[in-house]
Write an enzyme that holds these catalytic residues in place. Structure first.
Site, PDB file in Angstrom:
ATOM      1  N   SER A  29     -13.371  56.789  21.178  1.00 16.17           N
ATOM      2  CA  SER A  29     -14.203  55.623  21.498  1.00 16.17           C
ATOM      3  C   SER A  29     -15.021  55.833  22.772  1.00 16.17           C
ATOM      4  CB  SER A  29     -13.326  54.387  21.692  1.00 16.17           C
ATOM      5  OG  SER A  29     -12.482  54.199  20.581  1.00 16.17           O
TER       6      SER A  29
HETATM    7  N1  SAH Z   1      -7.732  55.759  20.060  1.00 16.37           N
HETATM    8  C1  SAH Z   1      -8.411  56.991  19.662  1.00 16.37           C
HETATM    9  C2  SAH Z   1      -9.657  56.735  18.835  1.00 16.37           C
HETATM   10  C3  SAH Z   1      -9.277  56.464  17.509  1.00 16.37           C
HETATM   11  S1  SAH Z   1     -10.399  56.520  16.168  1.00 16.37           S
HETATM   12  C4  SAH Z   1      -8.758  57.858  20.835  1.00 16.37           C
HETATM   13  O1  SAH Z   1      -8.536  57.446  21.978  1.00 16.37           O
HETATM   14  O2  SAH Z   1      -9.230  58.979  20.607  1.00 16.37           O
HETATM   15  C5  SAH Z   1      -9.293  55.627  15.070  1.00 16.37           C
HETATM   16  C6  SAH Z   1      -8.095  56.404  14.619  1.00 16.37           C
HETATM   17  O3  SAH Z   1      -7.317  55.513  13.827  1.00 16.37           O
HETATM   18  C7  SAH Z   1      -8.431  57.594  13.726  1.00 16.37           C
HETATM   19  O4  SAH Z   1      -7.844  58.755  14.251  1.00 16.37           O
HETATM   20  C8  SAH Z   1      -7.824  57.198  12.378  1.00 16.37           C
HETATM   21  O5  SAH Z   1      -7.329  58.290  11.658  1.00 16.37           O
HETATM   22  C9  SAH Z   1      -6.717  56.255  12.793  1.00 16.37           C
HETATM   23  N2  SAH Z   1      -6.235  55.324  11.776  1.00 16.37           N
HETATM   24  C10 SAH Z   1      -6.934  54.648  10.830  1.00 16.37           C
HETATM   25  N3  SAH Z   1      -6.124  53.870  10.096  1.00 16.37           N
HETATM   26  C11 SAH Z   1      -4.855  54.046  10.599  1.00 16.37           C
HETATM   27  C12 SAH Z   1      -3.573  53.513  10.271  1.00 16.37           C
HETATM   28  N4  SAH Z   1      -3.390  52.665   9.260  1.00 16.37           N
HETATM   29  N5  SAH Z   1      -2.502  53.914  11.001  1.00 16.37           N
HETATM   30  C13 SAH Z   1      -2.642  54.807  12.012  1.00 16.37           C
HETATM   31  N6  SAH Z   1      -3.839  55.337  12.368  1.00 16.37           N
HETATM   32  C14 SAH Z   1      -4.935  54.963  11.681  1.00 16.37           C
END
Ligand code: SAH
Length: 217
Positions: free
Chosen positions: A69
């Site tokens: 993000s």
């Molecule tokens: N917080 C992260 C950015 C995340 S992008 C950072 O600091 O880099 C969102 C992430 O959520 C992705 O890696 C995606 O694979 C994950 N995601 C999506 N649905 C999910 C779920 N149901 N459970 C766990 N992770 C999930």
């Protein structure tokens, strides 16, 4: 975090400047959040080819169709969660591990769940190599939270869901704060804050955001 990952590094001035211009000047004043954002080496959470852009004002690709993000959004969500040294946090969507590291600098324990197995493995390794001992990462569907370590004072969801997953509401502690982007994928979503006050859920709309979609296993 281990000393060997601490400042100074060659991106330190870019990182300090990022915090001033993108975060402090936009109204985020929580000192613990600002300190964490000045400390965590964001360039080590992005693929090498994006390192030079690590402190710029936008999200970056981290592989597997996912993104790290925008720094401001990480700071905004962390501040909205009201971190404190005794608190326990759950993150859904570990991605690169950057948000987990920022949380780890501001709370006692962080539990983070990631649905892409490769990302879960990479970010767990990265956080361990940096010396974060108060973060646990696991592969799985974060819809279900992480029952074993619940309840959580803070729950931060970093993928956009259509609705708030009920297990997360159940795993929220009294006076806990749950921050989640709600809305259709590929569109602008609303960042929602749910607070559990005397067993009741109070909802606030915080801002508009754009996150990758929440997936299910
Ligand atoms: N917080 C992260 C950015 C995340 S992008 C950072 O600091 O880099 C969102 C992430 O959520 C992705 O890696 C995606 O694979 C994950 N995601 C999506 N649905 C999910 C779920 N149901 N459970 C766990 N992770 C999930």
């Amino acid at each position: 975090m281990d000393d060997r990952f601490q400042q100074p590094d060659k991106y330190e001035s870019a990182r300090i400047n990022m915090v001033t211009v993108q975060i402090l000047d936009r109204g985020i004043s929580d000192t613990a959040v600002l300190r964490a954002m000045r400390k965590v080496p964001r360039h080590l959470f992005v693929p090498p080819e994006y390192r030079k852009e690590a402190y710029d004002d936008y999200p970056l690709p981290i592989g597997y169709g996912q993104t790290i993000s925008q720094p401001y959004i990480v700071a905004f969500m962390t501040a909205a969660a009201m971190p404190a040294p005794q608190k326990k946090a759950l993150e859904v969507g570990t991605g690169s591990g950057y948000q987990a590291a920022v949380l780890a600098e501001t709370v006692k324990e962080v539990y983070s769940v990631e649905i892409v197995p490769e990302l879960a493995k990479e970010s767990a390794g990265r956080l361990a190599a940096m010396g974060y001992k108060n973060v646990k990462v696991r592969f799985g569907d974060g819809y279900k939270g992480w029952q074993e370590y619940s309840p959580f004072d803070i729950i931060i969801v970093t993928a956009a869901a259509e609705q708030v997953p009920q297990p997360l509401v159940e795993q929220l502690a009294g006076n806990g704060r749950l921050i989640i982007p709600i809305g259709a994928p590929q569109e602008v979503q609303e960042l929602i804050l749910l607070e559990k006050i005397n067993g009741k859920i109070e909802k606030q709309r915080l801002t508009f955001v754009r996150f990758v979609p929440f997936r299910r296993l």
